[in-house]
Enzyme design. Structure first.
Site, PDB file in Angstrom:
ATOM      1  N   ARG A  84       0.852  -1.169   0.000  1.00 46.38           N
ATOM      2  CA  ARG A  84       0.000   0.000   0.000  1.00 46.38           C
ATOM      3  C   ARG A  84       0.896   1.229   0.000  1.00 46.38           C
ATOM      4  O   ARG A  84       1.712   1.425   0.888  1.00 46.38           O
ATOM      5  CB  ARG A  84      -0.877   0.027   1.258  1.00 46.38           C
ATOM      6  CG  ARG A  84      -1.497   1.396   1.425  1.00 46.38           C
ATOM      7  CD  ARG A  84      -2.499   1.454   2.496  1.00 46.38           C
ATOM      8  NE  ARG A  84      -2.900   2.835   2.754  1.00 46.38           N
ATOM      9  CZ  ARG A  84      -3.860   3.143   3.594  1.00 46.38           C
ATOM     10  NH1 ARG A  84      -4.480   2.176   4.243  1.00 46.38           N
ATOM     11  NH2 ARG A  84      -4.201   4.391   3.794  1.00 46.38           N
ATOM     12  N   ARG A  93      -5.787   3.259  -2.717  1.00 45.82           N
ATOM     13  CA  ARG A  93      -4.845   2.364  -2.017  1.00 45.82           C
ATOM     14  C   ARG A  93      -5.057   0.933  -2.485  1.00 45.82           C
ATOM     15  O   ARG A  93      -6.182   0.547  -2.839  1.00 45.82           O
ATOM     16  CB  ARG A  93      -5.025   2.468  -0.505  1.00 45.82           C
ATOM     17  CG  ARG A  93      -6.366   2.009   0.060  1.00 45.82           C
ATOM     18  CD  ARG A  93      -7.504   2.932  -0.116  1.00 45.82           C
ATOM     19  NE  ARG A  93      -7.241   4.305   0.258  1.00 45.82           N
ATOM     20  CZ  ARG A  93      -7.295   4.773   1.485  1.00 45.82           C
ATOM     21  NH1 ARG A  93      -7.554   3.967   2.464  1.00 45.82           N
ATOM     22  NH2 ARG A  93      -7.086   6.052   1.721  1.00 45.82           N
ATOM     23  N   ASP A  96      -6.723  -1.599   2.335  1.00 49.41           N
ATOM     24  CA  ASP A  96      -6.970  -0.815   3.543  1.00 49.41           C
ATOM     25  C   ASP A  96      -7.659  -1.740   4.530  1.00 49.41           C
ATOM     26  O   ASP A  96      -8.638  -2.404   4.157  1.00 49.41           O
ATOM     27  CB  ASP A  96      -7.902   0.343   3.156  1.00 49.41           C
ATOM     28  CG  ASP A  96      -7.930   1.426   4.199  1.00 49.41           C
ATOM     29  OD1 ASP A  96      -6.890   2.027   4.425  1.00 49.41           O
ATOM     30  OD2 ASP A  96      -8.996   1.631   4.774  1.00 49.41           O
ATOM     31  N   ASP A  98      -9.398  -1.558   8.190  1.00 49.19           N
ATOM     32  CA  ASP A  98      -9.825  -0.697   9.302  1.00 49.19           C
ATOM     33  C   ASP A  98     -10.439  -1.568  10.399  1.00 49.19           C
ATOM     34  O   ASP A  98     -11.284  -2.431  10.108  1.00 49.19           O
ATOM     35  CB  ASP A  98     -10.892   0.305   8.835  1.00 49.19           C
ATOM     36  CG  ASP A  98     -10.307   1.400   7.937  1.00 49.19           C
ATOM     37  OD1 ASP A  98      -9.114   1.708   8.090  1.00 49.19           O
ATOM     38  OD2 ASP A  98     -11.038   1.915   7.086  1.00 49.19           O
TER      39      ASP A  98
END
Ligand SMILES: Nc1nc2nc(S)n(CCO)c2c(=O)[nH]1
Length: 159
Positions: A84, A93, A96, A98
């Site tokens: 990334r 990106r 990702d 999260d």
């Protein structure tokens, strides 16, 4: 593995499906992590910075013995491993990850906020999450994911 965690995964560069797949594999390769549920993969219009490619998004349920800060280091390591390149904070990106929930804990640190602070406004998170965690209650507003997701919609890509 006593901690139940939900993650949101997203990719909008390159072979997006491959990046999602590799990220899940890398999570499972960690001895402290067991991935237990995967949502479908959704193709979603970018929010935030809109002039970028469409994302593929999904949600993951996992159990882990890691503490929150170590889990954050692991997700950041996977993002680096899958090269990334963080061009800009809200930019495109390759992958990702999260952290959405860590048990039903409220964690507010300078580099880590759980539940994820923008969870409630993100259909690209709530719709996949609702597939695997509809009865989870968001610990700050006491609404469950089903209620948060019920009036939302996004495109679904056959994954
Ligand atoms: N649809 C969509 N829009 C997004 N904007 C940002 S930033 N992101 C990255 C999430 O942190 C996304 C995303 O994953 N999906």
């Amino acid at each position: 593995m006593k901690n139940r965690v939900y993650l949101a995964l997203g990719s909008n560069i390159g072979d997006r499906f491959h990046y999602l797949q590799r990220a899940v594999e890398k999570l499972n390769e960690k001895k402290e992590i067991e991935v237990t549920q995967l949502s479908s993969i959704y193709e979603t219009e970018p929010v935030g910075v809109t002039e970028q490619a469409a994302f593929l998004n999904m949600a993951v349920e996992m159990y882990t013995s890691l503490k929150p800060e170590s889990l954050l280091k692991t997700t950041q390591w996977i993002e680096q491993e899958l090269n990334r390149v963080k061009i800009k904070r809200w930019g495109p990106r390759t992958i990702d990850l999260d952290i959405l929930f860590f048990n039903d804990e409220n964690i507010r640190m300078d580099d880590l906020s759980i539940p994820h602070p923008r969870l409630e406004e993100r259909a690209f998170v709530l719709i996949p999450l609702n597939e695997i965690a509809s009865s989870i209650v968001e610990p700050t507003n006491h609404k469950n994911i089903y209620e948060l997701a019920e009036n939302l919609s996004i495109k679904e890509k056959e994954g």
